[in-house]
Motif scaffolding. Structure first.
Motif, PDB file in Angstrom:
ATOM      1  N   MET A   1      28.723  38.698  18.949  1.00  0.00           N
ATOM      2  CA  MET A   1      29.881  37.993  19.455  1.00  0.00           C
ATOM      3  C   MET A   1      29.674  37.577  20.910  1.00  0.00           C
ATOM      4  SD  MET A   1      32.848  36.996  18.590  1.00  0.00           S
ATOM      5  CE  MET A   1      34.414  36.545  19.198  1.00  0.00           C
ATOM      6  N   ALA A   2      28.999  38.428  21.664  1.00  0.00           N
ATOM      7  CA  ALA A   2      28.763  38.123  23.072  1.00  0.00           C
ATOM      8  C   ALA A   2      27.859  36.909  23.226  1.00  0.00           C
ATOM      9  CB  ALA A   2      28.154  39.332  23.776  1.00  0.00           C
ATOM     10  N   VAL A   3      26.890  36.778  22.350  1.00  0.00           N
ATOM     11  CA  VAL A   3      25.975  35.636  22.421  1.00  0.00           C
ATOM     12  C   VAL A   3      26.727  34.342  22.118  1.00  0.00           C
ATOM     13  CG1 VAL A   3      23.915  34.611  21.411  1.00  0.00           C
ATOM     14  CG2 VAL A   3      23.982  37.053  21.856  1.00  0.00           C
ATOM     15  N   ALA A   4      27.611  34.385  21.128  1.00  0.00           N
ATOM     16  CA  ALA A   4      28.394  33.198  20.776  1.00  0.00           C
ATOM     17  C   ALA A   4      29.301  32.766  21.931  1.00  0.00           C
ATOM     18  CB  ALA A   4      29.217  33.469  19.529  1.00  0.00           C
ATOM     19  N   LEU A   5      29.908  33.726  22.605  1.00  0.00           N
ATOM     20  CA  LEU A   5      30.752  33.403  23.756  1.00  0.00           C
ATOM     21  C   LEU A   5      29.938  32.809  24.897  1.00  0.00           C
ATOM     22  CD1 LEU A   5      33.193  36.424  23.969  1.00  0.00           C
ATOM     23  CD2 LEU A   5      33.791  34.052  23.545  1.00  0.00           C
ATOM     24  N   ALA A   6      28.789  33.390  25.163  1.00  0.00           N
ATOM     25  CA  ALA A   6      27.949  32.900  26.251  1.00  0.00           C
ATOM     26  C   ALA A   6      27.438  31.490  25.958  1.00  0.00           C
ATOM     27  CB  ALA A   6      26.778  33.854  26.472  1.00  0.00           C
ATOM     28  N   VAL A   7      27.000  31.254  24.732  1.00  0.00           N
ATOM     29  CA  VAL A   7      26.481  29.933  24.382  1.00  0.00           C
ATOM     30  C   VAL A   7      27.593  28.887  24.407  1.00  0.00           C
ATOM     31  CG1 VAL A   7      25.457  28.591  22.494  1.00  0.00           C
ATOM     32  CG2 VAL A   7      24.521  30.817  23.085  1.00  0.00           C
ATOM     33  N   SER A   8      28.755  29.233  23.889  1.00  0.00           N
ATOM     34  CA  SER A   8      29.860  28.268  23.910  1.00  0.00           C
ATOM     35  C   SER A   8      30.313  27.978  25.342  1.00  0.00           C
ATOM     36  CB  SER A   8      31.024  28.759  23.061  1.00  0.00           C
ATOM     37  OG  SER A   8      31.548  29.954  23.589  1.00  0.00           O
ATOM     38  N   GLY A   9      30.293  28.982  26.197  1.00  0.00           N
ATOM     39  CA  GLY A   9      30.616  28.764  27.605  1.00  0.00           C
ATOM     40  C   GLY A   9      29.626  27.847  28.285  1.00  0.00           C
ATOM     41  N   LEU A  10      28.351  28.026  27.985  1.00  0.00           N
ATOM     42  CA  LEU A  10      27.335  27.159  28.568  1.00  0.00           C
ATOM     43  C   LEU A  10      27.429  25.734  28.036  1.00  0.00           C
ATOM     44  CD1 LEU A  10      24.270  29.569  28.656  1.00  0.00           C
ATOM     45  CD2 LEU A  10      25.692  28.818  30.558  1.00  0.00           C
ATOM     46  N   VAL A  11      27.797  25.585  26.780  1.00  0.00           N
ATOM     47  CA  VAL A  11      27.976  24.237  26.220  1.00  0.00           C
ATOM     48  C   VAL A  11      29.142  23.523  26.897  1.00  0.00           C
ATOM     49  CG1 VAL A  11      28.666  22.990  24.128  1.00  0.00           C
ATOM     50  CG2 VAL A  11      26.898  24.734  24.003  1.00  0.00           C
ATOM     51  N   VAL A  12      30.228  24.232  27.116  1.00  0.00           N
ATOM     52  CA  VAL A  12      31.374  23.629  27.800  1.00  0.00           C
ATOM     53  C   VAL A  12      31.006  23.249  29.230  1.00  0.00           C
ATOM     54  CG1 VAL A  12      33.717  24.090  28.667  1.00  0.00           C
ATOM     55  CG2 VAL A  12      33.086  24.760  26.352  1.00  0.00           C
ATOM     56  N   LEU A  13      30.248  24.091  29.907  1.00  0.00           N
ATOM     57  CA  LEU A  13      29.802  23.759  31.264  1.00  0.00           C
ATOM     58  C   LEU A  13      28.865  22.559  31.267  1.00  0.00           C
ATOM     59  CD1 LEU A  13      29.224  27.295  32.792  1.00  0.00           C
ATOM     60  CD2 LEU A  13      30.949  25.624  33.460  1.00  0.00           C
ATOM     61  N   LEU A  45      37.152  26.865  31.973  1.00  0.00           N
ATOM     62  CA  LEU A  45      37.034  27.366  30.608  1.00  0.00           C
ATOM     63  C   LEU A  45      35.606  27.824  30.305  1.00  0.00           C
ATOM     64  CD1 LEU A  45      38.374  27.753  27.817  1.00  0.00           C
ATOM     65  CD2 LEU A  45      37.623  25.429  27.291  1.00  0.00           C
ATOM     66  N   GLY A  46      34.623  27.058  30.746  1.00  0.00           N
ATOM     67  CA  GLY A  46      33.234  27.440  30.527  1.00  0.00           C
ATOM     68  C   GLY A  46      32.864  28.726  31.243  1.00  0.00           C
ATOM     69  N   LEU A  47      33.304  28.856  32.477  1.00  0.00           N
ATOM     70  CA  LEU A  47      33.032  30.090  33.217  1.00  0.00           C
ATOM     71  C   LEU A  47      33.750  31.283  32.601  1.00  0.00           C
ATOM     72  CD1 LEU A  47      33.167  28.817  36.900  1.00  0.00           C
ATOM     73  CD2 LEU A  47      31.159  29.576  35.633  1.00  0.00           C
ATOM     74  N   LEU A  48      34.969  31.061  32.142  1.00  0.00           N
ATOM     75  CA  LEU A  48      35.732  32.129  31.502  1.00  0.00           C
ATOM     76  C   LEU A  48      35.038  32.614  30.229  1.00  0.00           C
ATOM     77  CD1 LEU A  48      38.469  33.663  31.759  1.00  0.00           C
ATOM     78  CD2 LEU A  48      39.377  31.975  30.180  1.00  0.00           C
ATOM     79  N   LEU A  49      34.569  31.689  29.402  1.00  0.00           N
ATOM     80  CA  LEU A  49      33.873  32.071  28.176  1.00  0.00           C
ATOM     81  C   LEU A  49      32.553  32.779  28.478  1.00  0.00           C
ATOM     82  CD1 LEU A  49      34.456  28.928  25.956  1.00  0.00           C
ATOM     83  CD2 LEU A  49      35.348  31.217  25.559  1.00  0.00           C
ATOM     84  N   ALA A  50      31.803  32.246  29.425  1.00  0.00           N
ATOM     85  CA  ALA A  50      30.513  32.844  29.749  1.00  0.00           C
ATOM     86  C   ALA A  50      30.678  34.240  30.347  1.00  0.00           C
ATOM     87  CB  ALA A  50      29.737  31.942  30.709  1.00  0.00           C
ATOM     88  N   LEU A  51      31.673  34.420  31.184  1.00  0.00           N
ATOM     89  CA  LEU A  51      31.891  35.732  31.788  1.00  0.00           C
ATOM     90  C   LEU A  51      32.541  36.712  30.823  1.00  0.00           C
ATOM     91  CD1 LEU A  51      32.984  34.704  35.383  1.00  0.00           C
ATOM     92  CD2 LEU A  51      30.812  35.699  34.664  1.00  0.00           C
ATOM     93  N   ALA A  52      33.329  36.206  29.876  1.00  0.00           N
ATOM     94  CA  ALA A  52      33.951  37.088  28.893  1.00  0.00           C
ATOM     95  C   ALA A  52      32.910  37.745  28.006  1.00  0.00           C
ATOM     96  CB  ALA A  52      34.946  36.312  28.041  1.00  0.00           C
ATOM     97  N   SER A  53      31.771  37.110  27.845  1.00  0.00           N
ATOM     98  CA  SER A  53      30.718  37.696  27.015  1.00  0.00           C
ATOM     99  C   SER A  53      30.149  38.971  27.630  1.00  0.00           C
ATOM    100  CB  SER A  53      29.596  36.682  26.797  1.00  0.00           C
ATOM    101  OG  SER A  53      28.912  36.427  28.005  1.00  0.00           O
ATOM    102  N   GLN A  54      30.415  39.191  28.901  1.00  0.00           N
ATOM    103  CA  GLN A  54      29.901  40.386  29.575  1.00  0.00           C
ATOM    104  C   GLN A  54      30.855  41.573  29.500  1.00  0.00           C
ATOM    105  OE1 GLN A  54      26.747  40.485  30.762  1.00  0.00           O
ATOM    106  NE2 GLN A  54      26.694  38.468  29.782  1.00  0.00           N
TER     107      GLN A  54
END
Length: 60
Positions: A1-13, A45-54
């Motif tokens: 799940m963490a990988v999916a959040l990080a990748v989606s955050g990077l895509v939004v960024l 939103l991208g930063l929030l998703l990427a940081l939420a993965s942590q």
């Protein structure tokens, strides 16, 4: 799940970066063509998703 959040955050960024570069190239004397509020929201939103993965909740 963490990988999916990080990748989606990077895509939004990445989308926000492409919109920013495209709008800065097409800017005229009338101003920018892309709404700056949209870019700020996408970046947040991208930063929030990427940081939420942590968060420990999403760690496997």
């Amino acid at each position: 799940m963490a990988v999916a959040l990080a990748v989606s955050g990077l895509v939004v960024l990445l989308v926000a970066l492409v919109l920013f570069v495209r709008s800065s190239r097409q800017a005229s004397a009338a101003g920018a063509t892309t709404n700056r509020r949209t870019l700020v929201i996408l970046t947040f939103l991208g930063l929030l998703l990427a940081l939420a993965s942590q968060l420990p909740v999403f760690q496997g």
